[in-house]
Design a protein around this motif. Structure first.
Motif, PDB file in Angstrom:
ATOM      1  N   LYS A 142       0.819  -1.224   0.000  1.00 54.57           N
ATOM      2  CA  LYS A 142       0.000   0.000   0.000  1.00 54.57           C
ATOM      3  C   LYS A 142       0.846   1.264   0.000  1.00 54.57           C
ATOM      4  O   LYS A 142       0.501   2.243  -0.652  1.00 54.57           O
ATOM      5  CB  LYS A 142      -0.950   0.002   1.202  1.00 54.57           C
ATOM      6  CG  LYS A 142      -2.046  -1.019   1.092  1.00 54.57           C
ATOM      7  CD  LYS A 142      -2.959  -1.008   2.295  1.00 54.57           C
ATOM      8  CE  LYS A 142      -4.021  -2.081   2.116  1.00 54.57           C
ATOM      9  NZ  LYS A 142      -5.018  -2.058   3.166  1.00 54.57           N
ATOM     10  N   GLU A 143       1.968   1.230   0.701  1.00 51.35           N
ATOM     11  CA  GLU A 143       2.806   2.432   0.766  1.00 51.35           C
ATOM     12  C   GLU A 143       3.501   2.742  -0.570  1.00 51.35           C
ATOM     13  O   GLU A 143       4.019   3.838  -0.753  1.00 51.35           O
ATOM     14  CB  GLU A 143       3.831   2.343   1.906  1.00 51.35           C
ATOM     15  CG  GLU A 143       4.783   1.183   1.817  1.00 51.35           C
ATOM     16  CD  GLU A 143       4.295  -0.101   2.505  1.00 51.35           C
ATOM     17  OE1 GLU A 143       5.126  -0.998   2.667  1.00 51.35           O
ATOM     18  OE2 GLU A 143       3.100  -0.205   2.856  1.00 51.35           O
ATOM     19  N   ASN A 144       3.473   1.800  -1.496  1.00 54.19           N
ATOM     20  CA  ASN A 144       4.078   2.022  -2.817  1.00 54.19           C
ATOM     21  C   ASN A 144       3.041   2.244  -3.920  1.00 54.19           C
ATOM     22  O   ASN A 144       3.375   2.214  -5.101  1.00 54.19           O
ATOM     23  CB  ASN A 144       4.978   0.837  -3.187  1.00 54.19           C
ATOM     24  CG  ASN A 144       6.164   0.726  -2.264  1.00 54.19           C
ATOM     25  OD1 ASN A 144       6.681   1.728  -1.771  1.00 54.19           O
ATOM     26  ND2 ASN A 144       6.606  -0.493  -2.001  1.00 54.19           N
ATOM     27  N   ILE A 145       1.791   2.462  -3.538  1.00 55.55           N
ATOM     28  CA  ILE A 145       0.709   2.539  -4.513  1.00 55.55           C
ATOM     29  C   ILE A 145       0.926   3.628  -5.559  1.00 55.55           C
ATOM     30  O   ILE A 145       0.552   3.463  -6.721  1.00 55.55           O
ATOM     31  CB  ILE A 145      -0.671   2.694  -3.825  1.00 55.55           C
ATOM     32  CG1 ILE A 145      -1.813   2.440  -4.818  1.00 55.55           C
ATOM     33  CG2 ILE A 145      -0.815   4.057  -3.174  1.00 55.55           C
ATOM     34  CD1 ILE A 145      -1.895   1.042  -5.332  1.00 55.55           C
ATOM     35  N   ASN A 146       1.547   4.726  -5.204  1.00 58.30           N
ATOM     36  CA  ASN A 146       1.712   5.821  -6.170  1.00 58.30           C
ATOM     37  C   ASN A 146       2.619   5.458  -7.341  1.00 58.30           C
ATOM     38  O   ASN A 146       2.595   6.133  -8.365  1.00 58.30           O
ATOM     39  CB  ASN A 146       2.212   7.085  -5.477  1.00 58.30           C
ATOM     40  CG  ASN A 146       1.143   7.703  -4.595  1.00 58.30           C
ATOM     41  OD1 ASN A 146      -0.031   7.367  -4.685  1.00 58.30           O
ATOM     42  ND2 ASN A 146       1.556   8.585  -3.712  1.00 58.30           N
ATOM     43  N   THR A 147       3.374   4.378  -7.219  1.00 60.11           N
ATOM     44  CA  THR A 147       4.238   3.973  -8.334  1.00 60.11           C
ATOM     45  C   THR A 147       3.429   3.508  -9.547  1.00 60.11           C
ATOM     46  O   THR A 147       3.949   3.493 -10.658  1.00 60.11           O
ATOM     47  CB  THR A 147       5.229   2.867  -7.924  1.00 60.11           C
ATOM     48  OG1 THR A 147       4.505   1.699  -7.536  1.00 60.11           O
ATOM     49  CG2 THR A 147       6.136   3.333  -6.799  1.00 60.11           C
ATOM     50  N   VAL A 148       2.154   3.149  -9.344  1.00 60.59           N
ATOM     51  CA  VAL A 148       1.332   2.686 -10.471  1.00 60.59           C
ATOM     52  C   VAL A 148       0.684   3.834 -11.227  1.00 60.59           C
ATOM     53  O   VAL A 148       0.159   3.646 -12.326  1.00 60.59           O
ATOM     54  CB  VAL A 148       0.245   1.670 -10.027  1.00 60.59           C
ATOM     55  CG1 VAL A 148       0.865   0.502  -9.262  1.00 60.59           C
ATOM     56  CG2 VAL A 148      -0.866   2.323  -9.239  1.00 60.59           C
ATOM     57  N   ILE A 149       0.712   5.028 -10.660  1.00 67.79           N
ATOM     58  CA  ILE A 149      -0.015   6.156 -11.252  1.00 67.79           C
ATOM     59  C   ILE A 149       0.400   6.452 -12.691  1.00 67.79           C
ATOM     60  O   ILE A 149      -0.475   6.648 -13.540  1.00 67.79           O
ATOM     61  CB  ILE A 149       0.058   7.400 -10.342  1.00 67.79           C
ATOM     62  CG1 ILE A 149      -0.749   7.135  -9.065  1.00 67.79           C
ATOM     63  CG2 ILE A 149      -0.460   8.640 -11.059  1.00 67.79           C
ATOM     64  CD1 ILE A 149      -0.661   8.234  -8.015  1.00 67.79           C
ATOM     65  N   LEU A 200      -5.259  11.334  -9.110  1.00 63.23           N
ATOM     66  CA  LEU A 200      -5.061   9.893  -8.946  1.00 63.23           C
ATOM     67  C   LEU A 200      -4.392   9.569  -7.610  1.00 63.23           C
ATOM     68  O   LEU A 200      -4.758   8.591  -6.947  1.00 63.23           O
ATOM     69  CB  LEU A 200      -4.250   9.324 -10.107  1.00 63.23           C
ATOM     70  CG  LEU A 200      -4.997   9.259 -11.435  1.00 63.23           C
ATOM     71  CD1 LEU A 200      -4.059   8.857 -12.563  1.00 63.23           C
ATOM     72  CD2 LEU A 200      -6.178   8.299 -11.363  1.00 63.23           C
ATOM     73  N   GLU A 201      -3.457  10.392  -7.204  1.00 64.39           N
ATOM     74  CA  GLU A 201      -2.785  10.197  -5.924  1.00 64.39           C
ATOM     75  C   GLU A 201      -3.805  10.231  -4.776  1.00 64.39           C
ATOM     76  O   GLU A 201      -3.797   9.368  -3.887  1.00 64.39           O
ATOM     77  CB  GLU A 201      -1.731  11.287  -5.749  1.00 64.39           C
ATOM     78  CG  GLU A 201      -0.873  11.152  -4.524  1.00 64.39           C
ATOM     79  CD  GLU A 201       0.199  12.224  -4.484  1.00 64.39           C
ATOM     80  OE1 GLU A 201       1.324  11.875  -4.126  1.00 64.39           O
ATOM     81  OE2 GLU A 201      -0.097  13.404  -4.804  1.00 64.39           O
ATOM     82  N   GLN A 202      -4.702  11.189  -4.812  1.00 69.69           N
ATOM     83  CA  GLN A 202      -5.729  11.314  -3.774  1.00 69.69           C
ATOM     84  C   GLN A 202      -6.684  10.122  -3.824  1.00 69.69           C
ATOM     85  O   GLN A 202      -7.019   9.538  -2.789  1.00 69.69           O
ATOM     86  CB  GLN A 202      -6.479  12.637  -3.969  1.00 69.69           C
ATOM     87  CG  GLN A 202      -7.296  13.086  -2.775  1.00 69.69           C
ATOM     88  CD  GLN A 202      -8.644  12.397  -2.695  1.00 69.69           C
ATOM     89  OE1 GLN A 202      -9.281  12.115  -3.703  1.00 69.69           O
ATOM     90  NE2 GLN A 202      -9.078  12.114  -1.490  1.00 69.69           N
ATOM     91  N   ARG A 203      -7.104   9.727  -5.023  1.00 72.83           N
ATOM     92  CA  ARG A 203      -8.046   8.608  -5.151  1.00 72.83           C
ATOM     93  C   ARG A 203      -7.421   7.299  -4.696  1.00 72.83           C
ATOM     94  O   ARG A 203      -8.052   6.512  -3.986  1.00 72.83           O
ATOM     95  CB  ARG A 203      -8.549   8.513  -6.588  1.00 72.83           C
ATOM     96  CG  ARG A 203      -9.491   9.657  -6.936  1.00 72.83           C
ATOM     97  CD  ARG A 203      -9.939   9.606  -8.377  1.00 72.83           C
ATOM     98  NE  ARG A 203     -10.834  10.730  -8.657  1.00 72.83           N
ATOM     99  CZ  ARG A 203     -11.255  11.045  -9.874  1.00 72.83           C
ATOM    100  NH1 ARG A 203     -10.883  10.335 -10.927  1.00 72.83           N
ATOM    101  NH2 ARG A 203     -12.062  12.072 -10.040  1.00 72.83           N
ATOM    102  N   PHE A 204      -6.174   7.052  -5.110  1.00 73.84           N
ATOM    103  CA  PHE A 204      -5.516   5.813  -4.683  1.00 73.84           C
ATOM    104  C   PHE A 204      -5.315   5.779  -3.171  1.00 73.84           C
ATOM    105  O   PHE A 204      -5.412   4.708  -2.564  1.00 73.84           O
ATOM    106  CB  PHE A 204      -4.180   5.611  -5.419  1.00 73.84           C
ATOM    107  CG  PHE A 204      -4.339   4.936  -6.746  1.00 73.84           C
ATOM    108  CD1 PHE A 204      -4.579   3.572  -6.830  1.00 73.84           C
ATOM    109  CD2 PHE A 204      -4.246   5.659  -7.919  1.00 73.84           C
ATOM    110  CE1 PHE A 204      -4.727   2.933  -8.061  1.00 73.84           C
ATOM    111  CE2 PHE A 204      -4.390   5.045  -9.157  1.00 73.84           C
ATOM    112  CZ  PHE A 204      -4.638   3.678  -9.215  1.00 73.84           C
TER     113      PHE A 204
END
Length: 141
Positions: free
Chosen positions: A10-17, A33-37
């Motif tokens: 979860k802490e790496n989720i922004n890498t998929v943006i 997208l950052e806020q939604r994720f």
């Protein structure tokens, strides 16, 4: 090539943006997208990814739920494989990994949406044995 399939932390989720932005033709900003994720990872959501070495090349979200008509089901969302890796059978491998992963968690069905204009995805999902059950409607309020 050795590909790795896994659930991203979860802490790496922004890498998929960046991949999700490509899927949406950059119509949704990084910040949105950052806020939604950041909200999505607090819900019944996990994110499966594909790596080629250290390079992130594929992504799909997995929404877990129980539905009256399909039982315990998972909905892959925002499925995307980087352009340079298409046509290599990677999508089939990714979905096989997903099927095994969700079966091990006790889920019995997979359902998904795909954009009407994404004809290559339609062919892929038909080849995977998916059937069209209805229409997906959206109304922004």
């Amino acid at each position: 090539m050795a590909f790795m399939f896994k659930i991203i932390e979860k802490e790496n989720i922004n890498t998929v943006i960046p991949l999700v932005q490509k899927l949406n033709n950059n119509k949704i900003s990084y910040e949105v997208l950052e806020q939604r994720f950041s909200e999505m990872v607090t819900q019944n959501y996990e994110c499966a990814v594909i790596y080629n070495g250290d390079k992130l090349i594929g992504v799909t979200g997995l929404w877990f739920c129980t539905r009256h008509y399909s039982g315990r089901s998972v909905e892959p969302d925002h499925v995307y494989i980087d352009d340079g890796y298409r046509g290599m059978g990677l999508g089939k491998q990714f979905f096989e990994w997903i099927y095994n992963y969700i079966k091990a968690k006790g889920y019995e069905a997979v359902e998904l949406n795909t954009y009407v204009t994404n004809a290559p995805s339609h062919k892929f999902y038909f080849n995977e044995g998916f059937k069209i059950l209805g229409y997906h409607f959206l109304k922004k309020i």
